[in-house]
Scaffold this active site. Structure first.
Site, PDB file in Angstrom:
ATOM      1  N   THR A  32       5.553  87.081  56.582  1.00  0.00           N
ATOM      2  CA  THR A  32       6.549  86.800  55.545  1.00  0.00           C
ATOM      3  C   THR A  32       6.027  85.734  54.590  1.00  0.00           C
ATOM      4  OG1 THR A  32       8.216  87.240  57.247  1.00  0.00           O
ATOM      5  CG2 THR A  32       9.006  86.312  55.162  1.00  0.00           C
ATOM      6  N   ASP A  80       8.802  78.464  55.831  1.00  0.00           N
ATOM      7  CA  ASP A  80       8.152  79.233  56.893  1.00  0.00           C
ATOM      8  C   ASP A  80       9.062  80.383  57.325  1.00  0.00           C
ATOM      9  OD1 ASP A  80       6.325  80.022  58.797  1.00  0.00           O
ATOM     10  OD2 ASP A  80       6.417  78.183  59.984  1.00  0.00           O
ATOM     11  N   ALA A  82      10.178  83.098  60.748  1.00  0.00           N
ATOM     12  CA  ALA A  82      10.604  82.909  62.143  1.00  0.00           C
ATOM     13  C   ALA A  82      10.583  84.253  62.849  1.00  0.00           C
ATOM     14  CB  ALA A  82      12.002  82.310  62.197  1.00  0.00           C
ATOM     15  N   GLY A  94       6.332  81.101  66.583  1.00  0.00           N
ATOM     16  CA  GLY A  94       5.086  81.061  67.359  1.00  0.00           C
ATOM     17  C   GLY A  94       4.547  82.423  67.729  1.00  0.00           C
ATOM     18  N   GLY A  96       2.812  84.165  66.008  1.00  0.00           N
ATOM     19  CA  GLY A  96       1.415  84.159  65.559  1.00  0.00           C
ATOM     20  C   GLY A  96       0.616  83.027  66.189  1.00  0.00           C
ATOM     21  N   GLU A 102       3.138  74.142  63.035  1.00  0.00           N
ATOM     22  CA  GLU A 102       4.350  74.441  62.258  1.00  0.00           C
ATOM     23  C   GLU A 102       5.443  73.417  62.551  1.00  0.00           C
ATOM     24  OE1 GLU A 102       4.035  79.304  61.896  1.00  0.00           O
ATOM     25  OE2 GLU A 102       5.187  78.453  63.518  1.00  0.00           O
TER      26      GLU A 102
HETATM   27  O1  LIG Z   1       3.197  81.489  64.667  1.00  0.00           O
HETATM   28  C1  LIG Z   1       3.754  82.163  63.815  1.00  0.00           C
HETATM   29  C2  LIG Z   1       4.962  81.777  63.125  1.00  0.00           C
HETATM   30  O2  LIG Z   1       5.865  81.083  63.898  1.00  0.00           O
HETATM   31  C3  LIG Z   1       5.643  82.809  62.234  1.00  0.00           C
HETATM   32  O3  LIG Z   1       6.452  82.080  61.381  1.00  0.00           O
HETATM   33  C4  LIG Z   1       6.520  83.762  62.931  1.00  0.00           C
HETATM   34  O4  LIG Z   1       5.794  84.386  63.974  1.00  0.00           O
HETATM   35  C5  LIG Z   1       7.078  84.817  61.969  1.00  0.00           C
HETATM   36  O5  LIG Z   1       6.049  85.615  61.491  1.00  0.00           O
HETATM   37  P1  LIG Z   1       6.307  86.895  60.594  1.00  0.00           P
HETATM   38  O6  LIG Z   1       6.764  86.434  59.262  1.00  0.00           O
HETATM   39  O7  LIG Z   1       4.972  87.587  60.559  1.00  0.00           O
HETATM   40  O8  LIG Z   1       7.327  87.739  61.313  1.00  0.00           O
END
Ligand SMILES: O=C[C@H](O)[C@H](O)[C@H](O)COP(=O)(O)O
Length: 219
Positions: A32, A80, A82, A94, A96, A102
């Protein structure tokens, strides 16, 4: 393009309205936030603080100066994504593996705006997405046993090392009725570096992309 990617792009675009020229922006990690990073050349940032090496590389590739948090003091804004968000704007993060950095950048920021698509909305954290827990490598087995005593089912994230050289236990089945209490309990286990529950450092504002448009929730 998938519908979910479209929603991520829409929520990223909506976040631009909160970024001021001349700002040093805290930038999260994940698919995201990657949509937001692509838009950042539209803003005249003074610089950015990155929440992971991956994000740092992406920002630098766009010519955005990445600064060391130790030298910039408190940030005005952190943005950020989530993995899950509940109605109190508490989060699981987390997926990722970037949770520790973070959480540090979120804690050092006056405001945390979280960007999600509607698939991330839950009534109780941790029922579907596991809580990622960053652990010192030597303590992995000990911490896993403590998590089992708490009713959890820890799964070692194989072939993954965090930016800080630690390992991750993705922990299923935790009964997180109080996210704040659970976050503190997990932090109390010796060997735990950080856990993916963001309650003490929850989002201040949530931008949630739905098929009907982007909605804003404020704490
Ligand atoms: O470690 C990764 C982070 O916390 C990300 O913010 C979380 O995993 C959301 O990632 P995405 O936008 O790819 O769903």
């Amino acid at each position: 393009m998938s519908q979910q990617l479209k929603l991520k792009q829409e929520v990223a675009k909506a976040a631009l309205a909160y970024i001021d020229d001349g700002m040093i922006l805290g930038v999260g990690t994940g698919s995201t936030v990657n949509c937001l990073i692509e838009l950042l050349p539209q803003v005249n940032l003074k610089g950015a603080v990155a929440s992971s090496q991956v994000t740092q590389d992406k920002l630098e590739a766009l010519g955005i100066e990445v600064m060391d948090l130790n030298y910039v003091g408190e940030l005005d804004l952190y943005i950020d994504g989530a993995d899950e968000v509940n109605p109190n704007l508490q989060l699981i993060k987390g997926g990722g593996g970037a949770l520790t950095r973070e959480k540090i950048v979120a804690a050092a920021s006056k405001q945390f705006i979280c960007l999600v698509d509607e698939s991330k909305w839950v009534t109780q954290l941790g029922r579907e997405f596991p809580v990622p827990i960053e652990v010192l490598p030597q303590a992995r087995s000990y911490v896993a046993r403590q998590l089992v005593k708490m009713g959890g089912e820890p799964v070692y994230r194989e072939d993954f090392i965090t930016d800080y050289g630690n390992v991750i236990l993705d922990t299923y089945n935790l009964d997180i009725t109080s996210a704040s209490e659970f976050e503190a309990r997990l932090n109390n286990i010796v060997g735990v570096v950080c856990n993916g529950i963001f309650a003490a450092n929850q989002a201040d504002k949530l931008l949630i992309a739905k098929s009907t448009g982007v909605e804003t929730l404020q704490r």
